[in-house]
Motif scaffolding. Structure first.
Motif, PDB file in Angstrom:
ATOM      1  N   ILE A 178      21.027 -22.596  11.955  1.00 31.09           N
ATOM      2  CA  ILE A 178      20.564 -23.981  12.146  1.00 31.09           C
ATOM      3  C   ILE A 178      20.910 -24.815  10.923  1.00 31.09           C
ATOM      4  O   ILE A 178      21.335 -25.978  11.034  1.00 31.09           O
ATOM      5  N   ASN A 179      20.736 -24.242   9.747  1.00 29.53           N
ATOM      6  CA  ASN A 179      21.033 -24.948   8.504  1.00 29.53           C
ATOM      7  C   ASN A 179      22.503 -25.356   8.447  1.00 29.53           C
ATOM      8  O   ASN A 179      22.835 -26.485   8.061  1.00 29.53           O
ATOM      9  N   VAL A 180      23.396 -24.462   8.865  1.00 30.56           N
ATOM     10  CA  VAL A 180      24.832 -24.772   8.867  1.00 30.56           C
ATOM     11  C   VAL A 180      25.157 -25.839   9.900  1.00 30.56           C
ATOM     12  O   VAL A 180      25.894 -26.798   9.620  1.00 30.56           O
ATOM     13  N   SER A 207      15.240 -27.524  12.394  1.00 33.13           N
ATOM     14  CA  SER A 207      15.669 -27.974  13.722  1.00 33.13           C
ATOM     15  C   SER A 207      15.313 -29.443  13.952  1.00 33.13           C
ATOM     16  O   SER A 207      14.545 -30.046  13.193  1.00 33.13           O
ATOM     17  N   THR A 208      15.849 -29.988  15.026  1.00 31.93           N
ATOM     18  CA  THR A 208      15.437 -31.325  15.454  1.00 31.93           C
ATOM     19  C   THR A 208      14.051 -31.228  16.085  1.00 31.93           C
ATOM     20  O   THR A 208      13.568 -30.138  16.404  1.00 31.93           O
ATOM     21  N   LYS A 209      13.420 -32.371  16.305  1.00 30.00           N
ATOM     22  CA  LYS A 209      12.069 -32.398  16.853  1.00 30.00           C
ATOM     23  C   LYS A 209      12.016 -31.722  18.228  1.00 30.00           C
ATOM     24  O   LYS A 209      11.061 -31.008  18.541  1.00 30.00           O
ATOM     25  N   GLU A 210      13.053 -31.929  19.040  1.00 27.55           N
ATOM     26  CA  GLU A 210      13.060 -31.385  20.398  1.00 27.55           C
ATOM     27  C   GLU A 210      13.196 -29.855  20.397  1.00 27.55           C
ATOM     28  O   GLU A 210      12.612 -29.168  21.242  1.00 27.55           O
ATOM     29  N   TRP A 211      13.977 -29.330  19.478  1.00 26.11           N
ATOM     30  CA  TRP A 211      14.270 -27.910  19.468  1.00 26.11           C
ATOM     31  C   TRP A 211      13.323 -27.104  18.591  1.00 26.11           C
ATOM     32  O   TRP A 211      13.314 -25.858  18.665  1.00 26.11           O
ATOM     33  N   ALA A 212      12.543 -27.760  17.755  1.00 28.30           N
ATOM     34  CA  ALA A 212      11.699 -27.043  16.790  1.00 28.30           C
ATOM     35  C   ALA A 212      10.752 -26.031  17.427  1.00 28.30           C
ATOM     36  O   ALA A 212      10.682 -24.877  16.982  1.00 28.30           O
ATOM     37  N   PRO A 213       9.995 -26.395  18.487  1.00 31.12           N
ATOM     38  CA  PRO A 213       9.055 -25.414  19.053  1.00 31.12           C
ATOM     39  C   PRO A 213       9.729 -24.161  19.578  1.00 31.12           C
ATOM     40  O   PRO A 213       9.293 -23.043  19.284  1.00 31.12           O
TER      41      PRO A 213
END
Length: 535
Positions: free
Chosen positions: A411-413, A101-107
């Motif tokens: 997420i990978n796609v 994920s991006t930094k914002e969505w990771a948590p």
């Protein structure tokens, strides 16, 4: 590379991904394959859920439903293995969701997927051991056909099975490598013995046209086409736990190579084993009405007894299945405890400071094992209130694990599969097609496995999977807003590509550099060259 340097390289790679190695790396690829194979336990899982396919289509659903779900499961396993090769940690899909994920969505993505994985692990263990307890008690009906275990007998037997699995995981963990390998041979031998016994002792045999082409959904009440899909729950429930073994990455040498192989090969092995088990059963299948009307709800014992002609013969074959049950229960609790430990060390579970501890004397996440065991034992008490509600845990386990697998793949796609370009288990040009196919199946599966097995629906036959799933979702959401929203930041280095590159975990860089470092250290001081990517 020596065993010591291999372990050192894996530990350094793990450190670069933000974790300290606390568990001994004493499992081989064959052992992890055996663990995954044990959790799926094809003959056992197919035996305890046989009533589903006998209701929803019979032979066509049994055989071709198994083949279809096997192929789809191989695609899902390959998609997970591709990601596992890049991020081999005990966090598994939960960690991968953060890294992809991006930094914002990771948590938030890691929190959602972590709870899906945790609940899936717990309920798979619960389903295996509870249905195992029921199957043990059903053996009594081989001699007394009217015997039906009451609630207390069922719960006590379930607790006994859970206790045995917990004791093995706590006090005999050093033998898990051997236990997982023995499981492979026990299961293979059991299938061969059952196959030969059934085909040689049966007085009446079905035709090939029946085994591979008979379809009858009249018992289900569903339209024929939909009944076939509802019947896929039998195969989907059995072929579920392969992704759970990613939690063993920190106990395996060269996990970036060995665990991905084990994930895929275990599904292939389970698929072949299941087919060799199901075909002879269909050839000797007694009248379906007789099997569906069995008092204890477990038709496999009666099937064995009918074909062999004696209660003793039926129990002999059932004993082989019960042996597979114990391997499955032990393996499922092993994976569930590691998942609990991994999620707790990132502060995502209430009381995480206790659940993340590793007992240095036993070399196991002791409190993770205890928590997993207690949660399952307490959930088993639901059986006193409603057997239908409890049976829905099978569906919940399948829904949670399938959804947890789908999150990192999706997420990978969405992010263009950039993180797995250099994976040592790359799907190459077929990656998008395989990933998208698996996502579509998972969406369909979540809908399917909330459906009741048959119509009309009553309070006792209702599938409460969606209700139980919503209950767990509410608990995790409450914990998120009370604590995790402000405190939980996700796994270490759960940020953007720059942060990952600084930590040395980008597309397998940690593993490669770690192997070089360990190799140089073991060979003596030499000049080290910088390298990027896999060699």
């Amino acid at each position: 590379m020596t065993q010591g340097s291999a372990n050192a390289s894996a530990d350094v790679a793990l450190a670069r991904m933000g974790y300290k190695s606390e568990l001994p790396r004493n499992l081989s690829m064959l052992s992890v394959l055996g663990l995954s194979f044990a959790i799926m336990a094809a003959p056992f899982g197919l035996s305890t859920t046989l009533y589903i396919t006998l209701t929803d289509g019979q032979a066509v659903t049994v055989i071709w439903g198994w083949v279809l779900v096997t192929l789809i499961s191989i695609a899902i396993a390959a998609s997970l293995a591709e990601i596992c090769a890049v991020y081999p940690t005990a966090g598994g899909v939960y960690y991968w969701s953060a890294m992809l994920s991006t930094k914002e969505w990771a948590p938030v993505m890691s929190f959602i997927d972590g709870w899906l994985t945790l609940v899936g692990n717990w309920t798979v263990t619960l389903s295996i051991n509870f249905s195992g307890g029921q199957l043990i008690l059903s053996a009594i009906s081989l001699w007394d056909e009217d015997f039906v275990a009451n609630e207390w007998q069922t719960i006590l037997m379930f607790w006994a099975v859970m206790l045995v699995c917990a004791l093995v995981n706590i006090f005999f963990s050093k033998y898990l490598d051997l236990i997982n390998k023995v499981c492979i041979y026990w299961t293979a031998a059991s299938v061969i013995i059952i196959l030969v016994t059934l085909l040689t002792m049966a007085d009446h045999r079905r035709s090939g046209a029946f085994v591979f082409g008979h379809f009858d959904a009249s018992q289900s009440g569903w339209p024929s086409g939909w009944a076939f899909f509802v019947g896929l729950l039998q195969a989907a429930y059995t072929l579920t736990g392969y992704g759970m073994v990613a939690a063993m990455c920190e106990e395996v040498q060269n996990p970036h190579r060995e665990v991905p192989k084990a994930i895929v090969l275990s599904v292939v092995a389970a698929g072949v084993t299941g087919l060799f088990y199901l075909v002879p059963i269909m050839f000797v299948l007694p009248p379906v009405d007789l099997l569906l009307n069995v008092a204890n709800g477990q038709p496999i014992g009666l099937l064995f007894k009918t074909v062999t002609g004696s209660a003793g013969g039926g129990f002999g074959l059932l004993f082989l299945i019960l042996g597979i049950l114990m391997f499955a229960g032990i393996g499922a609790l092993t994976a569930a405890s590691r998942c609990t430990y991994a999620f707790a060390r990132d502060g995502a579970i209430p009381g995480f400071r206790l659940w993340r501890k590793v007992d240095k004397r036993l070399d196991v996440p002791l409190w993770g094992i205890i928590l997993s065991t207690l949660v399952d034992c307490l959930l088993g008490l639901i059986y006193f209130g409603s057997s239908a509600a409890f049976n829905s845990f099978t569906g919940v386990a399948t829904i949670c694990l399938s959804a947890s697998y789908g999150v990192p793949i999706l997420i990978n796609v969405i992010r263009g599969r950039q993180a797995v370009k250099e994976s040592s288990f790359s799907l190459g040009r077929f990656g998008y097609a395989i990933n998208i196919t698996t996502i579509c199946w998972i969406i369909l599966a979540i809908v399917l496995f909330c459906m009741p097995v048959s119509l009309p629906v009553t309070a006792s036959s209702m599938n409460y999977a969606s209700v139980v799933f919503a209950g767990f979702a509410s608990i995790s959401a409450l914990w998120y807003f009370v604590y995790a929203r402000k405190k939980f930041t996700g796994p270490p280095v759960a940020g953007d590509d720059q942060a990952r590159e600084e930590a040395g975990v980008m597309t397998g860089q940690a593993v490669v550099d770690a192997e070089k470092t360990a190799s140089l250290e073991s060979d003596g001081p030499k000049k080290q060259k910088d390298g990027v990517g896999y060699e």
